[in-house]
Design a protein around this motif. Structure first.
Motif, PDB file in Angstrom:
ATOM      1  N   LYS A 169     -24.710  10.311  32.667  1.00 21.73           N
ATOM      2  CA  LYS A 169     -24.816  12.018  32.872  1.00 21.73           C
ATOM      3  C   LYS A 169     -23.160  11.451  32.221  1.00 21.73           C
ATOM      4  N   VAL A 170     -23.119  12.683  31.159  1.00 28.81           N
ATOM      5  CA  VAL A 170     -22.395  13.330  30.731  1.00 28.81           C
ATOM      6  C   VAL A 170     -21.424  14.392  31.061  1.00 28.81           C
ATOM      7  N   PHE A 171     -20.081  13.794  31.346  1.00 29.34           N
ATOM      8  CA  PHE A 171     -19.517  15.468  32.220  1.00 29.34           C
ATOM      9  C   PHE A 171     -19.487  16.328  31.665  1.00 29.34           C
ATOM     10  N   ASN A 172     -18.468  16.055  29.959  1.00 24.95           N
ATOM     11  CA  ASN A 172     -18.611  17.309  28.732  1.00 24.95           C
ATOM     12  C   ASN A 172     -19.083  16.869  27.496  1.00 24.95           C
ATOM     13  N   PRO A 173     -20.403  17.170  27.383  1.00 27.17           N
ATOM     14  CA  PRO A 173     -20.645  16.798  26.134  1.00 27.17           C
ATOM     15  C   PRO A 173     -19.882  17.059  24.212  1.00 27.17           C
ATOM     16  N   PRO A 174     -20.180  16.794  23.613  1.00 29.07           N
ATOM     17  CA  PRO A 174     -19.395  16.830  22.126  1.00 29.07           C
ATOM     18  C   PRO A 174     -19.240  18.160  21.768  1.00 29.07           C
ATOM     19  N   THR A 175     -20.418  18.589  22.140  1.00 30.55           N
ATOM     20  CA  THR A 175     -21.134  19.814  21.393  1.00 30.55           C
ATOM     21  C   THR A 175     -21.498  20.401  22.360  1.00 30.55           C
ATOM     22  N   ALA A 176     -21.797  21.453  22.303  1.00 26.92           N
ATOM     23  CA  ALA A 176     -22.814  23.313  23.421  1.00 26.92           C
ATOM     24  C   ALA A 176     -24.332  22.119  23.192  1.00 26.92           C
ATOM     25  N   PHE A 177     -24.680  21.916  21.621  1.00 32.92           N
ATOM     26  CA  PHE A 177     -25.972  21.333  21.320  1.00 32.92           C
ATOM     27  C   PHE A 177     -26.780  20.472  21.722  1.00 32.92           C
ATOM     28  N   SER A 178     -25.396  18.947  22.192  1.00 32.33           N
ATOM     29  CA  SER A 178     -25.658  18.329  22.578  1.00 32.33           C
ATOM     30  C   SER A 178     -26.037  17.699  23.899  1.00 32.33           C
ATOM     31  N   PHE A 179     -26.744  16.548  24.037  1.00 33.23           N
ATOM     32  CA  PHE A 179     -28.052  16.318  25.321  1.00 33.23           C
ATOM     33  C   PHE A 179     -25.957  15.929  26.626  1.00 33.23           C
ATOM     34  N   ASP A 180     -26.751  15.971  27.847  1.00 30.57           N
ATOM     35  CA  ASP A 180     -25.172  15.667  28.411  1.00 30.57           C
ATOM     36  C   ASP A 180     -25.637  14.785  29.447  1.00 30.57           C
ATOM     37  N   GLU A 181     -26.795  13.921  28.547  1.00 29.87           N
ATOM     38  CA  GLU A 181     -26.411  12.287  28.808  1.00 29.87           C
ATOM     39  C   GLU A 181     -26.918  11.710  27.663  1.00 29.87           C
ATOM     40  N   ALA A 182     -26.369   9.952  28.023  1.00 25.16           N
ATOM     41  CA  ALA A 182     -25.940   9.559  26.973  1.00 25.16           C
ATOM     42  C   ALA A 182     -25.892   7.632  27.498  1.00 25.16           C
ATOM     43  N   LEU A 183     -26.423   6.357  26.169  1.00 25.20           N
ATOM     44  CA  LEU A 183     -27.248   5.049  26.058  1.00 25.20           C
ATOM     45  C   LEU A 183     -26.311   4.534  26.146  1.00 25.20           C
TER      46      LEU A 183
ATOM     47  N   PRO B  85     -27.975  11.405  22.549  1.00 26.30           N
ATOM     48  CA  PRO B  85     -29.443  12.678  21.693  1.00 26.30           C
ATOM     49  C   PRO B  85     -28.152  13.045  21.116  1.00 26.30           C
ATOM     50  N   ASP B  86     -29.352  13.852  19.796  1.00 26.71           N
ATOM     51  CA  ASP B  86     -28.764  15.025  18.553  1.00 26.71           C
ATOM     52  C   ASP B  86     -27.738  15.017  18.514  1.00 26.71           C
ATOM     53  N   HIS B  87     -26.831  13.792  18.835  1.00 28.29           N
ATOM     54  CA  HIS B  87     -24.727  13.968  18.668  1.00 28.29           C
ATOM     55  C   HIS B  87     -24.926  12.151  17.439  1.00 28.29           C
ATOM     56  N   GLY B  88     -24.890  11.267  18.016  1.00 25.07           N
ATOM     57  CA  GLY B  88     -25.107   9.978  17.478  1.00 25.07           C
ATOM     58  C   GLY B  88     -23.771   9.127  18.096  1.00 25.07           C
ATOM     59  N   GLU B  89     -23.035   7.898  17.914  1.00 31.06           N
ATOM     60  CA  GLU B  89     -22.379   7.155  18.803  1.00 31.06           C
ATOM     61  C   GLU B  89     -20.760   8.474  19.323  1.00 31.06           C
ATOM     62  N   VAL B  90     -20.782   7.925  20.368  1.00 24.95           N
ATOM     63  CA  VAL B  90     -19.281   8.347  20.679  1.00 24.95           C
ATOM     64  C   VAL B  90     -18.853   7.102  21.447  1.00 24.95           C
ATOM     65  N   VAL B  91     -17.149   7.375  21.599  1.00 25.00           N
ATOM     66  CA  VAL B  91     -16.337   6.188  22.041  1.00 25.00           C
ATOM     67  C   VAL B  91     -15.923   7.121  23.979  1.00 25.00           C
ATOM     68  N   LEU B  92     -16.649   6.607  25.299  1.00 25.86           N
ATOM     69  CA  LEU B  92     -16.194   7.572  26.617  1.00 25.86           C
ATOM     70  C   LEU B  92     -15.693   6.839  26.830  1.00 25.86           C
ATOM     71  N   HIS B  93     -14.392   7.009  27.630  1.00 24.29           N
ATOM     72  CA  HIS B  93     -13.582   6.626  28.898  1.00 24.29           C
ATOM     73  C   HIS B  93     -14.426   6.597  30.045  1.00 24.29           C
TER      74      HIS B  93
ATOM     75  N   SER C 144     -13.359  -1.393  25.795  1.00 22.10           N
ATOM     76  CA  SER C 144     -12.347  -1.558  26.400  1.00 22.10           C
ATOM     77  C   SER C 144     -11.864  -2.061  27.896  1.00 22.10           C
ATOM     78  N   GLU C 145     -11.340  -2.186  28.518  1.00 22.22           N
ATOM     79  CA  GLU C 145     -11.821  -2.314  30.195  1.00 22.22           C
ATOM     80  C   GLU C 145     -11.730  -0.204  30.639  1.00 22.22           C
ATOM     81  N   ASN C 146     -11.476   0.694  29.546  1.00 25.95           N
ATOM     82  CA  ASN C 146     -11.926   1.482  30.483  1.00 25.95           C
ATOM     83  C   ASN C 146     -13.039   2.357  29.493  1.00 25.95           C
ATOM     84  N   HIS C 147     -13.133   1.917  28.085  1.00 21.26           N
ATOM     85  CA  HIS C 147     -14.293   2.744  26.961  1.00 21.26           C
ATOM     86  C   HIS C 147     -15.701   2.076  27.335  1.00 21.26           C
ATOM     87  N   TRP C 148     -16.479   2.436  26.688  1.00 23.44           N
ATOM     88  CA  TRP C 148     -17.495   1.929  26.615  1.00 23.44           C
ATOM     89  C   TRP C 148     -18.222   3.362  25.032  1.00 23.44           C
ATOM     90  N   LEU C 149     -19.189   2.458  24.069  1.00 22.69           N
ATOM     91  CA  LEU C 149     -19.586   2.704  23.316  1.00 22.69           C
ATOM     92  C   LEU C 149     -20.709   3.682  23.686  1.00 22.69           C
TER      93      LEU C 149
END
Length: 92
Positions: free
Chosen positions: A45-59, A74-82, A65-70
């Motif tokens: 579950k993503v707390f703050n989705p990148p856009t208002a139109f993207s899903f709030d879930e990510a795979l 869905p409907d957005h693409g790849e993103v690096v999340l802390h 890195s130690e605290n970051h994940w690629l």
């Protein structure tokens, strides 16, 4: 005779937000989830989705890195999340 107590905490309803009720048992379970290792191919579950139109879930795809994940949203693409920006999906 035995008494059973159920403790819960409620967040008051605010405009635009639904009322949330969490039991102490669920809070305890959530705190234990934060201690585990994240794994690729996990839906989160993503707390703050990148856009208002993207899903709030990510795979989660891979750890960068130690605290970051690629991750892939869905409907957005790849993103690096802390790791502070997502949590495990909790089934109700």
């Amino acid at each position: 005779m035995s008494l059973r107590f159920h403790r819960s905490t409620s967040v008051p309803s605010q405009p635009g937000f639904a009322s949330i009720s969490l039991s102490w048992e669920k809070l305890r379970d959530l705190s234990q989830l934060t201690l585990c290792e994240w794994e690729p191919s996990t839906w989160v579950k993503v707390f703050n989705p990148p856009t208002a139109f993207s899903f709030d879930e990510a795979l989660l795809l891979c750890q960068t890195s130690e605290n970051h994940w690629l991750a892939w949203i869905p409907d957005h693409g790849e993103v690096v999340l802390h790791t502070d920006e997502f949590c495990h999906l909790v089934e109700s």
